[in-house]
Motif scaffolding. Structure first.
Motif, PDB file in Angstrom:
ATOM      1  N   ALA A  80      -8.403  -8.405  -2.442  1.00 27.12           N
ATOM      2  CA  ALA A  80      -8.106  -7.982  -3.896  1.00 27.12           C
ATOM      3  C   ALA A  80      -6.832  -8.455  -3.995  1.00 27.12           C
ATOM      4  CB  ALA A  80      -8.279  -6.602  -3.829  1.00 27.12           C
ATOM      5  N   LEU A  81      -5.697  -8.388  -3.313  1.00 28.14           N
ATOM      6  CA  LEU A  81      -4.602  -8.920  -3.506  1.00 28.14           C
ATOM      7  C   LEU A  81      -4.436 -10.505  -3.671  1.00 28.14           C
ATOM      8  CD1 LEU A  81      -1.417  -8.178  -3.787  1.00 28.14           C
ATOM      9  CD2 LEU A  81      -1.294  -8.750  -1.322  1.00 28.14           C
ATOM     10  N   GLY A  82      -5.035 -10.938  -2.551  1.00 29.12           N
ATOM     11  CA  GLY A  82      -5.328 -12.349  -2.991  1.00 29.12           C
ATOM     12  C   GLY A  82      -6.048 -12.882  -3.887  1.00 29.12           C
ATOM     13  N   ASP A  83      -7.125 -12.178  -4.482  1.00 25.91           N
ATOM     14  CA  ASP A  83      -7.809 -12.459  -5.714  1.00 25.91           C
ATOM     15  C   ASP A  83      -6.895 -12.406  -6.937  1.00 25.91           C
ATOM     16  OD1 ASP A  83     -10.131 -13.189  -4.180  1.00 25.91           O
ATOM     17  OD2 ASP A  83     -11.011 -11.132  -4.822  1.00 25.91           O
ATOM     18  N   ARG A  84      -6.072 -11.523  -6.954  1.00 24.85           N
ATOM     19  CA  ARG A  84      -5.032 -11.262  -7.949  1.00 24.85           C
ATOM     20  C   ARG A  84      -3.882 -12.209  -8.012  1.00 24.85           C
ATOM     21  NH1 ARG A  84      -4.058  -7.281 -11.660  1.00 24.85           N
ATOM     22  NH2 ARG A  84      -1.702  -6.708 -12.273  1.00 24.85           N
ATOM     23  N   TYR A  85      -3.640 -12.675  -7.048  1.00 27.56           N
ATOM     24  CA  TYR A  85      -2.525 -13.620  -6.775  1.00 27.56           C
ATOM     25  C   TYR A  85      -3.034 -15.022  -6.711  1.00 27.56           C
ATOM     26  CZ  TYR A  85       0.902 -10.208  -7.759  1.00 27.56           C
ATOM     27  OH  TYR A  85       1.649  -9.383  -8.052  1.00 27.56           O
ATOM     28  N   HIS A  86      -4.293 -15.284  -6.982  1.00 25.80           N
ATOM     29  CA  HIS A  86      -4.948 -16.741  -6.736  1.00 25.80           C
ATOM     30  C   HIS A  86      -4.864 -17.344  -5.313  1.00 25.80           C
ATOM     31  CE1 HIS A  86      -5.814 -16.775 -11.134  1.00 25.80           C
ATOM     32  NE2 HIS A  86      -4.764 -15.888 -11.042  1.00 25.80           N
ATOM     33  N   VAL A  87      -5.071 -16.486  -4.225  1.00 25.91           N
ATOM     34  CA  VAL A  87      -4.553 -17.117  -2.684  1.00 25.91           C
ATOM     35  C   VAL A  87      -6.315 -16.851  -2.488  1.00 25.91           C
ATOM     36  CG1 VAL A  87      -3.805 -16.771  -0.772  1.00 25.91           C
ATOM     37  CG2 VAL A  87      -2.340 -16.426  -2.754  1.00 25.91           C
ATOM     38  N   ASP A  88      -6.732 -18.022  -1.962  1.00 25.08           N
ATOM     39  CA  ASP A  88      -8.106 -17.878  -1.363  1.00 25.08           C
ATOM     40  C   ASP A  88      -8.306 -17.454   0.004  1.00 25.08           C
ATOM     41  OD1 ASP A  88     -10.900 -18.100  -1.193  1.00 25.08           O
ATOM     42  OD2 ASP A  88     -10.820 -20.223  -0.831  1.00 25.08           O
ATOM     43  N   ILE A  89      -8.641 -16.216   0.628  1.00 21.22           N
ATOM     44  CA  ILE A  89      -8.610 -15.976   1.766  1.00 21.22           C
ATOM     45  C   ILE A  89      -9.755 -16.165   2.334  1.00 21.22           C
ATOM     46  CG2 ILE A  89      -8.074 -14.136   3.371  1.00 21.22           C
ATOM     47  CD1 ILE A  89      -6.274 -12.688   1.357  1.00 21.22           C
ATOM     48  N   VAL A  90      -9.730 -17.383   3.101  1.00 21.22           N
ATOM     49  CA  VAL A  90     -10.625 -17.839   4.198  1.00 21.22           C
ATOM     50  C   VAL A  90     -10.819 -17.377   5.487  1.00 21.22           C
ATOM     51  CG1 VAL A  90     -11.956 -20.075   4.957  1.00 21.22           C
ATOM     52  CG2 VAL A  90     -10.502 -20.003   2.957  1.00 21.22           C
ATOM     53  N   PRO A  91     -12.194 -16.692   5.516  1.00 22.22           N
ATOM     54  CA  PRO A  91     -12.131 -16.245   7.050  1.00 22.22           C
ATOM     55  C   PRO A  91     -12.539 -17.250   7.982  1.00 22.22           C
ATOM     56  CG  PRO A  91     -14.147 -15.686   5.569  1.00 22.22           C
ATOM     57  CD  PRO A  91     -13.231 -16.290   4.792  1.00 22.22           C
ATOM     58  N   GLU A  92     -12.234 -16.818   9.556  1.00 24.81           N
ATOM     59  CA  GLU A  92     -12.733 -17.542  10.447  1.00 24.81           C
ATOM     60  C   GLU A  92     -13.239 -16.515  11.724  1.00 24.81           C
ATOM     61  OE1 GLU A  92     -11.221 -20.577  14.191  1.00 24.81           O
ATOM     62  OE2 GLU A  92     -10.165 -20.362  12.233  1.00 24.81           O
ATOM     63  N   ILE A  93     -14.307 -16.892  12.148  1.00 26.99           N
ATOM     64  CA  ILE A  93     -14.797 -16.577  13.611  1.00 26.99           C
ATOM     65  C   ILE A  93     -15.015 -17.810  14.378  1.00 26.99           C
ATOM     66  CG2 ILE A  93     -16.483 -15.144  14.746  1.00 26.99           C
ATOM     67  CD1 ILE A  93     -17.063 -13.454  12.802  1.00 26.99           C
ATOM     68  N   ASN A  94     -13.904 -17.925  15.333  1.00 26.13           N
ATOM     69  CA  ASN A  94     -14.047 -19.352  15.955  1.00 26.13           C
ATOM     70  C   ASN A  94     -15.175 -19.042  16.932  1.00 26.13           C
ATOM     71  OD1 ASN A  94     -13.371 -21.644  17.152  1.00 26.13           O
ATOM     72  ND2 ASN A  94     -11.341 -20.858  17.377  1.00 26.13           N
ATOM     73  N   SER A  95     -15.927 -20.175  16.957  1.00 26.83           N
ATOM     74  CA  SER A  95     -17.173 -20.393  17.535  1.00 26.83           C
ATOM     75  C   SER A  95     -17.431 -21.711  17.724  1.00 26.83           C
ATOM     76  CB  SER A  95     -18.185 -19.955  16.974  1.00 26.83           C
ATOM     77  OG  SER A  95     -18.815 -20.280  15.703  1.00 26.83           O
TER      78      SER A  95
END
Length: 613
Positions: free
Chosen positions: A224-239
């Motif tokens: 939610a903080l990232g969305d408000r501040y226009h930072v796209d938070i990309v998740p990773e599960i390494n595989s």
């Protein structure tokens, strides 16, 4: 009178003659004032006479709903930065106001650019909400240097669309306040993508909930903080490599070598249930992450080994693709299945480049973004010729915890830009999406979070400059770093190095335990706790990346060593006292049977509350 008149006329004639034959004297050139100081630097500032004055009379004027959202965030940040409470209004603007406007018809600004005009009033205009937001970041940086802003105009548009930071919180936990600071700093410097390799506590697969995870509530707040501040938070599960945080308790999914030994870090890509397990985790992450991108890692699958030890992978590939297939084809096929699954969910796949060695006959699916960090046989130009978008995640930009640190000064002096990859420099930026710095925990106890932060901020400002604008705006690196000093930290950034009690000797008391302890602040903003028997330290258990990460590991008194980061503690204020949180493991001290001190994540056992007298 007549004589004086003739003499005057003669002098005038002489002056006229001298004027005719004298060389022309040029007017003194008026040197244009430099642009106001920002990070990234403004590249096309046009100055005017006068200045804009911010004061108690200032209002934020915004008409549309999107503009009012931008103005609302700006109002909060102005308050956090100590600039007072500024009302958001929708009426006409007057002198001293700040006007936020969004004009979708202005295509010259693109998706993230903005125009800023400063004069009797100040206006920020974007073609999109994101563009207007970035204009307010420039405004905040200018106000950090004083309440008067030189009159002028700039149109500021980024060169690259992806400007980022990557954090591997995949084994060693990184505290939420630290990550929140990072989001604020990224937005302040117009960085827009944060890759987070981490583990979210799973409801579907509780067997994977060993420590290192984040709760879904924590991630929702951060996103939610990232969305408000226009930072796209990309998740990773390494595989399919580096899967041990997820499958250490699932031997049925682990790849088995030709000697019959199970490999906890390697997912068996030949098993349908392995793919089902991985995609079920993707679905669970979709409950808390809003990004339209998914990073599956795909790096170092055979790190420390090779495909020859796993004949079942070659058999799988040949059964599927024929006798000329290679083990690499089975690997790429797994990547492509994940890509198809992500695409069906409306998400774009991202992978690291080092698994693409060229030994495959099966191509990587179109639409997969490759993040290039390592120089391997398949060069960046070849990946681009194959149609892939390419992000520069060069190892030269890495900050390895307790290991390699990016040489930001050298990169600045070399005029590094996102076309410079490991092993190749491209002549064009076509299909290069941008670049990012990466934080990796290879030696988890090598540095504390606060020490990493000291190294991070110069690197963060450099990558912001190199991806947004001209990579070398100042003649020297010292001049460039002075920009960072001038604009300071983002509103909302918190100093995490403050120890809430002074050095001294205290009695630490909690239910079932009491210790006479000397508390000494460390240079990186933690505390060592020295008792007559030694310093408090998390000690024992299985080490992962040189850190005891198991819940329940003992907290004992060991010989004091100022270089031992496991002897550093954070005192977190809470009702009635403090929690003791280890600077590295990020777990809190609790009291077990017999008065033993042990570490646990706070959602597993309630941390002990320590009262200091």
């Amino acid at each position: 009178m007549a004589e004086r008149g003739r003499r005057t006329l003669g002098l005038l004639g002489l002056a006229a003659a001298l004027t005719l034959f004298a060389a022309p004297v040029p007017a003194l050139a008026q040197e244009a004032p430099p642009p106001p100081v920002t990070v990234p630097a403004l590249s096309n500032w046009s100055s005017s006479s006068g200045s804009y004055a911010y004061g108690h009379w200032t209002r934020l004027v915004a008409a549309s709903g999107a503009a009012r959202r931008v103005a609302g965030t700006l109002a909060e940040d102005l308050r956090a930065a100590g600039h007072g409470t500024v009302p958001v209004v929708s009426g006409g603007a007057r002198s001293g106001d700040i006007v936020i406007d969004i004009k979708p018809s202005d295509r010259s600004l693109g998706a993230e650019g903005y125009e800023l005009r400063s004069g009797a009033r100040l206006s920020v205009t974007g073609a999109t909400e994101t563009g207007a937001f970035y204009g307010t970041r420039t405004l905040l940086q200018l106000l950090a240097q004083g309440d008067r802003i030189p009159a002028g105009r700039t149109i500021d548009v980024p060169r690259y669309r992806e400007r980022g930071v990557g954090v591997c919180a995949c084994y060693i936990h990184v505290s939420m306040p630290w990550l929140e600071n990072l989001v604020h700093e990224m937005a302040y410097h117009k960085l827009n993508q944060l890759l987070l390799e981490l583990k979210v506590k799973s409801d579907t697969h509780p067997e994977a909930d060993t420590w290192g995870y984040y709760t879904k509530a924590e991630i929702r707040r951060l996103v939610a903080l990232g969305d408000r501040y226009h930072v796209d938070i990309v998740p990773e599960i390494n595989s399919p490599g580096h899967m041990d945080p997820w499958i250490e308790n699932r031997p049925d999914l682990q790849l088995t070598d030709s000697d019959g030994t199970e490999q906890p870090a390697r997912l068996d890509i030949t098993r349908p249930e392995a793919f089902a397990y991985y995609t079920s985790l993707m679905d669970e992450y979709a409950q808390v992450f809003t990004s339209r991108s998914w990073h599956m890692g795909a790096d170092e699958y055979m790190l420390g080994s090779d495909f020859a030890k796993y004949p079942q992978i070659l058999k799988y590939a040949r059964d599927k693709y024929g006798p000329d297939a290679t083990p690499q084809d089975a690997f790429v096929e797994f990547v492509n299945r994940v890509q198809a699954y992500a695409a069906a969910k409306g998400k774009r796949l991202r992978i690291w480049n080092d698994g693409l060695t060229g030994a495959n006959t099966v191509p990587v699916a179109a639409g997969t973004t490759v993040e290039h960090w390592l120089d391997v046989a398949v060069k960046p130009s070849r990946l681009i010729s194959q149609g892939h978008a390419l992000m520069n995640a060069s190892y030269a930009l890495y900050l390895v915890r307790g290991g390699f640190h990016s040489d930001t000064e050298a990169l600045y002096d070399e005029r590094w830009d996102p076309r410079t990859f490991e092993g190749e420099k491209l002549t064009s930026s076509e299909r290069v999406t941008g670049a990012k710095i990466s934080l990796w925990p290879d030696n988890g106890r090598g540095e504390t979070e606060n020490e990493v932060a000291d190294e991070l901020w110069p690197a963060l400002r450099h990558i912001a400059q190199a991806t947004w604008g001209e990579p070398h705006p100042d003649g020297t690196y010292a001049e460039f770093t002075a920009r960072g000093t001038a604009v300071g930290h983002a509103p909302g950034w918190h100093d995490l190095t403050r120890v809430p009690v002074p050095d001294g000797t205290y009695t630490f008391r909690t239910d079932g335990a009491s210790y006479r302890t000397e508390l000494l602040r460390t240079a990186d903003g933690y505390a060592t706790l020295r008792t007559p028997e030694g310093c408090l330290e998390v000690h024992g258990g299985k080490l992962t990346l040189n850190v005891p990460l198991q819940p329940g590991t003992e907290v004992s008194r060991r010989p004091c060593d100022s270089a031992n980061t496991l002897q550093r503690w954070q005192l977190e204020p809470t009702a009635g006292g403090y929690h003791l949180v280890n600077a590295i493991t990020r777990m809190a001290v609790t009291v077990a049977d017999g008065g033993r001190l042990v570490q646990y994540p706070p959602d597993r056992r309630v941390p002990a509350v320590w009262r200091l007298t």
